[in-house]
Scaffold this motif. Structure first.
Motif, PDB file in Angstrom:
ATOM      1  N   PHE A   3      23.537   2.651 -12.174  1.00 47.98           N
ATOM      2  CA  PHE A   3      22.901   3.425 -10.998  1.00 47.98           C
ATOM      3  C   PHE A   3      22.325   3.019  -9.859  1.00 47.98           C
ATOM      4  N   ALA A   4      21.945   3.942  -9.115  1.00 49.08           N
ATOM      5  CA  ALA A   4      21.221   3.958  -7.914  1.00 49.08           C
ATOM      6  C   ALA A   4      20.295   4.569  -7.651  1.00 49.08           C
ATOM      7  N   GLN A   5      18.444   4.416  -7.174  1.00 45.08           N
ATOM      8  CA  GLN A   5      17.589   4.952  -6.770  1.00 45.08           C
ATOM      9  C   GLN A   5      17.411   4.696  -5.690  1.00 45.08           C
ATOM     10  N   VAL A   6      17.540   5.975  -4.575  1.00 44.54           N
ATOM     11  CA  VAL A   6      16.898   5.560  -3.119  1.00 44.54           C
ATOM     12  C   VAL A   6      15.855   6.317  -3.126  1.00 44.54           C
ATOM     13  N   ILE A   7      14.818   5.712  -2.466  1.00 40.81           N
ATOM     14  CA  ILE A   7      13.269   6.269  -2.307  1.00 40.81           C
ATOM     15  C   ILE A   7      12.688   6.102  -0.801  1.00 40.81           C
ATOM     16  N   ASP A   8      13.211   6.974   0.306  1.00 43.81           N
ATOM     17  CA  ASP A   8      12.800   6.659   1.418  1.00 43.81           C
ATOM     18  C   ASP A   8      11.450   7.592   1.781  1.00 43.81           C
ATOM     19  N   PHE A   9      10.588   6.290   2.751  1.00 45.47           N
ATOM     20  CA  PHE A   9       9.364   7.760   2.823  1.00 45.47           C
ATOM     21  C   PHE A   9       8.348   6.319   3.707  1.00 45.47           C
ATOM     22  N   LYS A  10       7.558   7.222   5.176  1.00 45.63           N
ATOM     23  CA  LYS A  10       6.796   6.550   5.554  1.00 45.63           C
ATOM     24  C   LYS A  10       5.109   7.116   4.920  1.00 45.63           C
ATOM     25  N   THR A  11       4.740   5.019   5.956  1.00 45.31           N
ATOM     26  CA  THR A  11       3.184   4.435   5.175  1.00 45.31           C
ATOM     27  C   THR A  11       3.192   4.367   6.522  1.00 45.31           C
ATOM     28  N   GLY A  12       1.475   3.934   6.588  1.00 39.24           N
ATOM     29  CA  GLY A  12       0.479   2.693   7.734  1.00 39.24           C
ATOM     30  C   GLY A  12      -0.017   2.199   6.653  1.00 39.24           C
ATOM     31  N   ARG A  13       0.085   2.300   5.187  1.00 36.43           N
ATOM     32  CA  ARG A  13      -0.581   1.193   4.468  1.00 36.43           C
ATOM     33  C   ARG A  13       0.299   0.444   3.125  1.00 36.43           C
ATOM     34  N   TYR A  14       1.540  -0.139   4.321  1.00 39.10           N
ATOM     35  CA  TYR A  14       2.459  -0.786   3.345  1.00 39.10           C
ATOM     36  C   TYR A  14       1.865  -1.810   2.560  1.00 39.10           C
ATOM     37  N   SER A  15       0.502  -2.304   2.646  1.00 36.43           N
ATOM     38  CA  SER A  15       0.538  -3.297   2.357  1.00 36.43           C
ATOM     39  C   SER A  15      -0.716  -3.016   1.225  1.00 36.43           C
ATOM     40  N   ASP A  16      -1.212  -2.031   1.127  1.00 35.16           N
ATOM     41  CA  ASP A  16      -1.634  -0.901   0.010  1.00 35.16           C
ATOM     42  C   ASP A  16      -0.656  -0.755  -0.978  1.00 35.16           C
ATOM     43  N   LEU A  17       0.462  -0.851  -0.420  1.00 34.36           N
ATOM     44  CA  LEU A  17       1.648   0.034  -1.302  1.00 34.36           C
ATOM     45  C   LEU A  17       2.162  -0.964  -2.024  1.00 34.36           C
ATOM     46  N   ASP A  18       2.291  -2.381  -1.184  1.00 34.72           N
ATOM     47  CA  ASP A  18       3.240  -2.893  -1.833  1.00 34.72           C
ATOM     48  C   ASP A  18       1.970  -3.940  -3.586  1.00 34.72           C
ATOM     49  N   GLN A  19       0.610  -3.763  -3.194  1.00 34.09           N
ATOM     50  CA  GLN A  19       0.190  -4.002  -4.304  1.00 34.09           C
ATOM     51  C   GLN A  19      -0.503  -3.436  -5.192  1.00 34.09           C
ATOM     52  N   LEU A  20       0.146  -1.985  -4.874  1.00 38.35           N
ATOM     53  CA  LEU A  20       0.932  -1.123  -6.122  1.00 38.35           C
ATOM     54  C   LEU A  20       1.881  -0.488  -7.133  1.00 38.35           C
TER      55      LEU A  20
END
Length: 231
Positions: A3-20
């Motif tokens: 099973f695979a889940q695809v999450i599509d999103f937009k962000t201008g704060r990818y570095s913060d999301l990467d740390q998350l």
């Protein structure tokens, strides 16, 4: 079923999301059920990202979603995104590991089957080979593998059984068992008619869909003992 889940999103704060995401990986160690995850960035829109997460099954994915850590991370993820992420749930109906298939083609079609014409389709012209039974650490050129296959096939009537394959990046690791009969001269030992067998591991590194480099590790001592050449 995978099973695979695809999450599509937009962000201008990818570095913060990467740390998350790093925190989620650490917090769910030993509990998460995801087997593989990758995130891609849209070349045409630097704020657009797609994450693909693979699970052994839908049930495992639901268990992962129900982790308290997953719920907390999702809330924080939404706060970092420009709008609500969208989710697509996929039952995987086809999963082609093309490099692994090419590696299997060598063992079955070329080595066991003797189709030497396929070597140029499978191996790069400047293929580099590392084999524990060779005096040279590295032999370069697809002609080297052609010579090796010819030598082994002239000495043994054999077949490979592929026990396991592991793919990571450009590398395919194959754990194999070789069984056969000693039917011709091998390293100065004339044909004995003996049944032989050994296990080994081969790592093939791919580039542009062809095998660029190979490392061979196998129980050469066991083979030589079976031929009566080692005490």
């Amino acid at each position: 079923m995978t099973f695979a889940q695809v999450i599509d999103f937009k962000t201008g704060r990818y570095s913060d999301l990467d740390q998350l995401m790093d925190r989620w990986v650490e917090q769910t160690k030993g509990k998460r059920t995801a087997s593989h995850s990758l995130i891609g960035k849209d070349r045409a829109d630097g704020s657009h990202f797609v994450e693909i997460i693979e699970f052994p099954s839908y049930e495992e994915a639901m268990a992962n979603s129900n982790l308290p850590e997953t719920n907390r991370i999702f809330e924080e993820m939404v706060a970092l995104c420009d709008g609500m992420p969208t989710f697509t749930d996929l039952d995987v109906v086809r999963n082609d590991q093309l490099n692994a298939s090419t590696a299997r083609r060598f063992f079955h079609e070329i080595a066991t089957g003797g189709n030497l014409d396929a070597i140029d389709e499978v191996f790069a012209a400047d293929y580099a080979d590392h084999d524990i039974m060779k005096e040279q650490d590295t032999v370069v050129g697809s002609d080297g593998i052609r010579s090796d296959v010819t030598r082994w096939r002239s000495a043994f009537d054999f077949a490979f059984e592929l026990d396991r394959q592991i793919c990571e990046g450009d590398d395919v690791v194959t754990l194999w068992t070789l069984n056969g009969t000693h039917t011709g001269d091998f390293m100065g030992i004339p044909a004995t008619g003996k049944q032989v067998g050994m296990t080994g591991t081969t790592i093939f590194r791919f580039k542009n869909d062809k095998i660029q480099e190979g490392w061979w590790h196998y129980d050469a001592m066991k083979l030589m003992k079976q031929l009566g050449a080692a005490g």
